[in-house]
Write an enzyme that holds these catalytic residues in place. Structure first.
Site, mmCIF file in Angstrom:
data_model
loop_
_atom_site.group_PDB
_atom_site.id
_atom_site.type_symbol
_atom_site.label_atom_id
_atom_site.label_comp_id
_atom_site.label_asym_id
_atom_site.label_seq_id
_atom_site.Cartn_x
_atom_site.Cartn_y
_atom_site.Cartn_z
ATOM 1 N N THR A 171 42.575 -29.664 11.205
ATOM 2 C CA THR A 171 41.710 -30.857 10.779
ATOM 3 C C THR A 171 42.320 -32.154 10.842
ATOM 4 O O THR A 171 41.659 -33.078 11.528
ATOM 5 C CB THR A 171 41.432 -30.637 9.033
ATOM 6 O OG1 THR A 171 40.922 -29.462 8.845
ATOM 7 C CG2 THR A 171 40.735 -31.757 8.565
ATOM 8 N N PHE B 243 37.532 -38.366 -0.450
ATOM 9 C CA PHE B 243 37.169 -38.916 0.908
ATOM 10 C C PHE B 243 35.718 -38.667 1.080
ATOM 11 O O PHE B 243 35.213 -38.926 2.198
ATOM 12 C CB PHE B 243 37.823 -38.171 1.905
ATOM 13 C CG PHE B 243 38.014 -36.496 1.832
ATOM 14 C CD1 PHE B 243 36.805 -36.040 2.653
ATOM 15 C CD2 PHE B 243 38.899 -35.803 1.336
ATOM 16 C CE1 PHE B 243 36.665 -34.660 2.451
ATOM 17 C CE2 PHE B 243 38.804 -34.409 1.406
ATOM 18 C CZ PHE B 243 37.757 -33.812 2.034
ATOM 19 N N GLU C 297 26.077 -21.903 6.770
ATOM 20 C CA GLU C 297 26.263 -23.140 7.504
ATOM 21 C C GLU C 297 25.077 -22.817 8.542
ATOM 22 O O GLU C 297 24.339 -23.676 9.005
ATOM 23 C CB GLU C 297 27.495 -23.515 8.042
ATOM 24 C CG GLU C 297 28.513 -24.233 7.095
ATOM 25 C CD GLU C 297 29.504 -24.729 7.488
ATOM 26 O OE1 GLU C 297 29.810 -24.396 8.561
ATOM 27 O OE2 GLU C 297 30.292 -25.340 6.686
ATOM 28 N N ARG D 94 41.002 -30.797 19.257
ATOM 29 C CA ARG D 94 41.426 -32.069 18.330
ATOM 30 C C ARG D 94 42.843 -32.675 18.932
ATOM 31 O O ARG D 94 43.342 -33.909 18.767
ATOM 32 C CB ARG D 94 41.662 -31.815 16.809
ATOM 33 C CG ARG D 94 40.178 -31.826 16.289
ATOM 34 C CD ARG D 94 40.352 -31.293 14.996
ATOM 35 N NE ARG D 94 38.956 -31.198 14.297
ATOM 36 C CZ ARG D 94 38.698 -30.421 13.245
ATOM 37 N NH1 ARG D 94 39.650 -29.490 12.692
ATOM 38 N NH2 ARG D 94 37.710 -30.478 12.627
ATOM 39 N N LYS E 24 30.586 -34.312 15.958
ATOM 40 C CA LYS E 24 30.337 -35.219 15.199
ATOM 41 C C LYS E 24 29.916 -36.526 15.774
ATOM 42 O O LYS E 24 30.375 -36.556 17.242
ATOM 43 C CB LYS E 24 31.740 -35.354 14.355
ATOM 44 C CG LYS E 24 31.734 -34.219 13.367
ATOM 45 C CD LYS E 24 33.090 -34.400 12.316
ATOM 46 C CE LYS E 24 33.413 -33.260 11.563
ATOM 47 N NZ LYS E 24 34.866 -33.592 10.750
ATOM 48 N N TYR F 108 28.237 -30.603 3.061
ATOM 49 C CA TYR F 108 29.672 -30.853 2.478
ATOM 50 C C TYR F 108 29.582 -30.697 0.902
ATOM 51 O O TYR F 108 30.125 -31.196 0.494
ATOM 52 C CB TYR F 108 30.063 -32.272 2.844
ATOM 53 C CG TYR F 108 30.594 -32.306 4.350
ATOM 54 C CD1 TYR F 108 31.521 -31.499 4.793
ATOM 55 C CD2 TYR F 108 29.987 -33.401 5.059
ATOM 56 C CE1 TYR F 108 32.005 -31.548 5.988
ATOM 57 C CE2 TYR F 108 30.441 -33.454 6.363
ATOM 58 C CZ TYR F 108 31.443 -32.415 6.974
ATOM 59 O OH TYR F 108 31.931 -32.760 8.309
ATOM 60 N N ARG G 275 37.811 -21.621 15.352
ATOM 61 C CA ARG G 275 38.615 -22.547 14.698
ATOM 62 C C ARG G 275 39.929 -22.699 15.276
ATOM 63 O O ARG G 275 40.538 -24.066 15.468
ATOM 64 C CB ARG G 275 39.086 -21.825 13.214
ATOM 65 C CG ARG G 275 37.908 -21.841 12.242
ATOM 66 C CD ARG G 275 37.669 -23.115 11.675
ATOM 67 N NE ARG G 275 38.516 -23.482 10.796
ATOM 68 C CZ ARG G 275 38.543 -24.288 9.976
ATOM 69 N NH1 ARG G 275 37.400 -25.134 9.805
ATOM 70 N NH2 ARG G 275 39.420 -24.612 8.873
ATOM 71 N N ASN H 132 37.626 -36.584 13.544
ATOM 72 C CA ASN H 132 38.212 -35.529 14.293
ATOM 73 C C ASN H 132 37.233 -34.709 15.020
ATOM 74 O O ASN H 132 37.478 -33.790 15.309
ATOM 75 C CB ASN H 132 38.876 -34.616 13.168
ATOM 76 C CG ASN H 132 38.011 -33.886 12.288
ATOM 77 O OD1 ASN H 132 37.014 -34.280 12.184
ATOM 78 N ND2 ASN H 132 38.337 -33.190 11.142
ATOM 79 N N HIS I 143 33.276 -30.167 13.775
ATOM 80 C CA HIS I 143 33.354 -29.371 12.740
ATOM 81 C C HIS I 143 33.196 -27.765 13.303
ATOM 82 O O HIS I 143 32.280 -27.603 14.007
ATOM 83 C CB HIS I 143 32.197 -29.792 11.688
ATOM 84 C CG HIS I 143 31.911 -28.686 10.637
ATOM 85 N ND1 HIS I 143 32.588 -28.715 9.361
ATOM 86 C CD2 HIS I 143 31.150 -27.510 10.614
ATOM 87 C CE1 HIS I 143 32.340 -27.462 8.710
ATOM 88 N NE2 HIS I 143 31.164 -26.883 9.409
HETATM 89 P P1 AMP Z 1 36.531 -29.765 6.230
HETATM 90 O O1 AMP Z 1 35.346 -29.025 5.721
HETATM 91 O O2 AMP Z 1 37.989 -29.066 5.896
HETATM 92 O O3 AMP Z 1 36.453 -29.714 7.812
HETATM 93 O O4 AMP Z 1 36.754 -31.090 5.963
HETATM 94 C C1 AMP Z 1 35.569 -32.096 6.318
HETATM 95 C C2 AMP Z 1 35.898 -33.359 7.106
HETATM 96 O O5 AMP Z 1 36.256 -34.171 5.952
HETATM 97 C C3 AMP Z 1 36.959 -32.998 7.956
HETATM 98 O O6 AMP Z 1 36.891 -32.380 9.334
HETATM 99 C C4 AMP Z 1 37.524 -34.519 8.103
HETATM 100 O O7 AMP Z 1 36.641 -35.280 9.027
HETATM 101 C C5 AMP Z 1 37.316 -34.996 6.685
HETATM 102 N N1 AMP Z 1 38.502 -35.012 5.898
HETATM 103 C C6 AMP Z 1 39.152 -33.567 5.243
HETATM 104 N N2 AMP Z 1 40.185 -33.872 4.485
HETATM 105 C C7 AMP Z 1 40.300 -35.289 4.688
HETATM 106 C C8 AMP Z 1 41.268 -36.304 4.203
HETATM 107 N N3 AMP Z 1 42.043 -35.934 3.325
HETATM 108 N N4 AMP Z 1 41.161 -37.684 4.333
HETATM 109 C C9 AMP Z 1 39.893 -38.050 5.173
HETATM 110 N N5 AMP Z 1 39.213 -37.354 5.621
HETATM 111 C C10 AMP Z 1 39.202 -35.857 5.585
#
Ligand code: AMP
Length: 159
Positions: free
Chosen positions: A92, A58, A137, A103, A10, A50, A86, A123, A126
């Site tokens: 995450t 968020f 993806e 991470r 990222k 996304y 993963r 973080n 991805h």
């Molecule tokens: P994921 O598809 O679960 O990887 O989520 C996408 C991305 O959104 C994560 O890698 C974080 O950068 C961000 N993210 C996910 N959950 C949260 C949250 N509760 N608050 C802020 N950022 C979030």
């Protein structure tokens, strides 16, 4: 059993100069890089990538973050690659990611802190969440002619 999965370094990972360090973590496990490119994501493409997060609180911050600079997109191939990648990436929330994961070694921010600041959690990386997501993806980010087939020495000596 041999799977492909999508990894994105990222904008925070790119800006912190961690591209090589992060990619090397997959290579040293014997995983194969079969696709690699630098991409500036725009808001439309963010919504495609996304799509399952668009309605979440968020999402606005997430779109701002993922479009804030170039990302490095990588397709990684290997045995059970989705799960193995993963594990290398970690939780995450960097706060809870075990030391030894990407991470857990390069960030410590919590989701609670990011939410309070109305920002996406920075973080670094991805990784596709499951096999179905990985297929979707990889095909969203890469055309077939951008994916390469070759042998690495790990296949010769270990597999
Ligand atoms: P994921 O598809 O679960 O990887 O989520 C996408 C991305 O959104 C994560 O890698 C974080 O950068 C961000 N993210 C996910 N959950 C949260 C949250 N509760 N608050 C802020 N950022 C979030």
């Amino acid at each position: 059993m041999i799977e492909q999965t999508l990894v994105l370094i990222k904008p925070d990972g790119v800006k912190r100069g961690l591209i090589g360090e992060l990619i090397s973590r997959f290579e040293r496990r014997g995983l194969k890089i079969v696709g690699l490119k630098m991409v500036q994501v725009d808001p439309d493409f963010s919504k495609k990538h996304y799509s399952n997060h668009i309605k979440k609180d968020f999402y606005k911050g997430l779109e701002k973050f993922i479009t804030s600079g170039p990302v490095v997109a990588v397709v990684i191939e290997g045995i059970d690659a989705v799960e193995v990648v993963r594990k290398i990436v970690g939780d995450t929330s960097p706060k809870f990611a075990p030391v030894g994961t990407i991470r857990g070694d390069f960030a410590h921010i919590s989701l609670e802190y990011s939410d309070k600041k109305k920002k996406a959690a920075e973080n670094l990386i991805h990784a596709s969440g499951n096999k179905k997501e990985a297929k979707q993806e990889v095909s969203l980010w890469f055309s077939l002619d951008e994916l390469h087939s070759y042998k690495i020495s790990y296949e010769e000596h270990v597999m």
